[in-house]
Design a protein around this motif. Structure first.
Motif, mmCIF file in Angstrom:
data_model
loop_
_atom_site.group_PDB
_atom_site.id
_atom_site.type_symbol
_atom_site.label_atom_id
_atom_site.label_comp_id
_atom_site.label_asym_id
_atom_site.label_seq_id
_atom_site.Cartn_x
_atom_site.Cartn_y
_atom_site.Cartn_z
ATOM 1 N N LEU A 159 20.304 92.171 41.404
ATOM 2 C CA LEU A 159 20.502 93.031 40.239
ATOM 3 C C LEU A 159 19.242 93.833 39.921
ATOM 4 O O LEU A 159 19.324 94.992 39.510
ATOM 5 N N ALA A 160 18.077 93.245 40.145
ATOM 6 C CA ALA A 160 16.818 93.958 39.906
ATOM 7 C C ALA A 160 16.645 95.124 40.877
ATOM 8 O O ALA A 160 15.897 96.066 40.589
ATOM 9 N N ASP A 161 17.335 95.086 42.017
ATOM 10 C CA ASP A 161 17.256 96.165 43.002
ATOM 11 C C ASP A 161 18.206 97.311 42.663
ATOM 12 O O ASP A 161 18.135 98.372 43.265
ATOM 13 N N THR A 162 19.084 97.107 41.718
ATOM 14 C CA THR A 162 19.999 98.143 41.247
ATOM 15 C C THR A 162 19.820 98.226 39.732
ATOM 16 O O THR A 162 18.700 98.329 39.265
ATOM 17 N N SER A 163 20.888 98.194 38.964
ATOM 18 C CA SER A 163 20.783 98.112 37.504
ATOM 19 C C SER A 163 22.070 97.512 36.964
ATOM 20 O O SER A 163 23.130 97.632 37.600
ATOM 21 N N PRO A 164 21.987 96.887 35.806
ATOM 22 C CA PRO A 164 23.217 96.345 35.207
ATOM 23 C C PRO A 164 24.269 97.435 34.982
ATOM 24 O O PRO A 164 25.466 97.190 35.129
ATOM 25 N N GLU A 165 23.828 98.627 34.655
ATOM 26 C CA GLU A 165 24.756 99.728 34.401
ATOM 27 C C GLU A 165 25.493 100.146 35.676
ATOM 28 O O GLU A 165 26.703 100.366 35.660
ATOM 29 N N THR A 169 13.632 95.219 56.061
ATOM 30 C CA THR A 169 13.910 96.270 57.042
ATOM 31 C C THR A 169 12.835 97.335 56.891
ATOM 32 O O THR A 169 12.026 97.279 55.965
ATOM 33 N N SER A 170 12.873 98.314 57.753
ATOM 34 C CA SER A 170 11.880 99.390 57.648
ATOM 35 C C SER A 170 12.035 100.155 56.333
ATOM 36 O O SER A 170 11.093 100.768 55.853
ATOM 37 N N GLY A 171 13.220 100.095 55.722
ATOM 38 C CA GLY A 171 13.452 100.779 54.459
ATOM 39 C C GLY A 171 13.239 99.920 53.229
ATOM 40 O O GLY A 171 13.394 100.390 52.114
ATOM 41 N N GLY A 172 12.904 98.648 53.411
ATOM 42 C CA GLY A 172 12.697 97.753 52.274
ATOM 43 C C GLY A 172 13.561 96.513 52.381
ATOM 44 O O GLY A 172 13.975 96.122 53.472
ATOM 45 N N THR A 173 13.866 95.908 51.264
ATOM 46 C CA THR A 173 14.666 94.691 51.233
ATOM 47 C C THR A 173 16.145 95.047 51.353
ATOM 48 O O THR A 173 16.627 95.944 50.668
ATOM 49 N N HIS A 174 16.846 94.297 52.213
ATOM 50 C CA HIS A 174 18.277 94.497 52.411
ATOM 51 C C HIS A 174 19.008 93.219 52.026
ATOM 52 O O HIS A 174 18.624 92.131 52.445
ATOM 53 N N PHE A 175 20.050 93.355 51.194
ATOM 54 C CA PHE A 175 20.831 92.223 50.709
ATOM 55 C C PHE A 175 22.173 92.141 51.419
ATOM 56 O O PHE A 175 22.777 93.170 51.740
ATOM 57 N N TYR A 176 22.663 90.921 51.611
ATOM 58 C CA TYR A 176 23.964 90.678 52.230
ATOM 59 C C TYR A 176 24.405 89.277 51.823
ATOM 60 O O TYR A 176 23.734 88.622 51.029
ATOM 61 N N ASN A 177 25.537 88.814 52.330
ATOM 62 C CA ASN A 177 26.121 87.555 51.853
ATOM 63 C C ASN A 177 26.431 86.595 52.983
ATOM 64 O O ASN A 177 26.641 87.005 54.121
ATOM 65 N N HIS A 206 23.518 100.747 48.904
ATOM 66 C CA HIS A 206 24.519 99.982 48.169
ATOM 67 C C HIS A 206 24.469 98.494 48.501
ATOM 68 O O HIS A 206 25.364 97.745 48.117
ATOM 69 N N CYS A 207 23.445 98.035 49.192
ATOM 70 C CA CYS A 207 23.436 96.631 49.630
ATOM 71 C C CYS A 207 23.343 95.650 48.471
ATOM 72 O O CYS A 207 24.084 94.669 48.419
ATOM 73 N N SER A 208 22.457 95.888 47.537
ATOM 74 C CA SER A 208 22.268 94.924 46.448
ATOM 75 C C SER A 208 23.498 94.857 45.554
ATOM 76 O O SER A 208 23.998 93.765 45.246
ATOM 77 N N ILE A 209 24.016 95.993 45.166
ATOM 78 C CA ILE A 209 25.168 96.038 44.281
ATOM 79 C C ILE A 209 26.407 95.463 44.973
ATOM 80 O O ILE A 209 27.203 94.744 44.369
ATOM 81 N N THR A 210 26.551 95.729 46.263
ATOM 82 C CA THR A 210 27.697 95.218 47.010
ATOM 83 C C THR A 210 27.596 93.713 47.200
ATOM 84 O O THR A 210 28.601 92.994 47.112
ATOM 85 N N SER A 211 26.391 93.198 47.421
ATOM 86 C CA SER A 211 26.238 91.746 47.564
ATOM 87 C C SER A 211 26.648 91.027 46.280
ATOM 88 O O SER A 211 27.201 89.929 46.332
ATOM 89 N N ASP A 219 17.568 85.991 57.053
ATOM 90 C CA ASP A 219 18.362 85.100 56.202
ATOM 91 C C ASP A 219 17.551 84.398 55.120
ATOM 92 O O ASP A 219 17.697 83.203 54.867
ATOM 93 N N THR A 220 16.712 85.156 54.436
ATOM 94 C CA THR A 220 15.936 84.621 53.325
ATOM 95 C C THR A 220 16.850 84.425 52.116
ATOM 96 O O THR A 220 17.521 85.375 51.699
ATOM 97 N N PRO A 221 16.928 83.213 51.561
ATOM 98 C CA PRO A 221 17.754 83.010 50.367
ATOM 99 C C PRO A 221 17.300 83.931 49.235
ATOM 100 O O PRO A 221 16.106 84.148 49.024
ATOM 101 N N SER A 222 18.273 84.487 48.537
ATOM 102 C CA SER A 222 17.971 85.358 47.410
ATOM 103 C C SER A 222 18.826 84.924 46.222
ATOM 104 O O SER A 222 19.463 83.873 46.264
#
Length: 124
Positions: free
Chosen positions: A102-108, A63-71, A42-47, A93-96
Motif C-alpha cells: 500500500l505504501a508503494d501506491t496509495s489508499p485512494e 528489479t532494475s525499476g525498483g521493488t516489484h510485488f506479486y503473490n 500496477h504490481c503493488s495495487i494488484t498484489s 521471493d522476499t516476504p512483504s
C-alpha cells in the motif's frame, strides 16, 4: 484480513477482469503508465487485490525499476503484472506485507481500483 466475496475461480480469472480496468490513474506513479503497457506500475495495487480475493502472501523482489510485488496463493506464485517487463524477473521471493504494498501506491488508488473491479463484475 477478511477475504472479499470471490467471483473468480482462479487468479487468472481475476487477471482477465482487472487487466481491463488498469489505467493511468490507478498506476504508481501515474505518469509512467502507458496504454501500450497496461500492467506497468500496477504490481503493488494488484498484489493487494489478489490477496483480497485469494488470501495468500504478498512477496517482493528487486528489479532494475525498483521493488516489484506479486503473490503466492496456495503455494503457487501468481504475478499478474509480469507482462510489464521486457526481460525475466529475478524473483527472490522476499516476504512483504499489505502495508508495504500500500505504501508503494496509495489508499485512494487502491480504493479506486477495487471499486472499478466490483463495478465491472456487477456489469458482467
Amino acid at each position: 484480513m477478511t477475504l472479499a466475496p470471490n467471483p473468480f475461480a482462479t487468479p487468472l480469472d481475476l487477471y482477465r477482469a482487472i487487466s481491463g480496468i488498469w489505467s493511468g490513474d490507478t498506476s504508481s506513479p501515474t505518469n509512467a503508465w502507458s496504454p501500450s503497457n497496461i500492467a506497468k506500475n500496477h504490481c503493488s495495487i494488484t498484489s493487494l487485490i489478489v490477496q483480497d480475493y485469494f488470501g495468500g502472501e504478498i512477496l517482493c523482489t528487486r528489479t532494475s525499476g525498483g521493488t516489484h510485488f506479486y503473490n503466492v496463493v496456495d503455494g503457487k506464485k501468481w504475478d499478474l503484472t509480469v507482462s510489464q517487463f521486457d526481460e525475466p524477473i529475478p524473483y527472490d521471493d522476499t516476504p512483504s506485507t499489505r502495508e508495504a504494498a500500500l505504501a508503494d501506491t496509495s489508499p485512494e488508488k487502491y480504493a479506486l481500483l477495487a471499486s472499478r473491479l466490483k463495478e465491472a463484475m456487477s456489469r458482467g
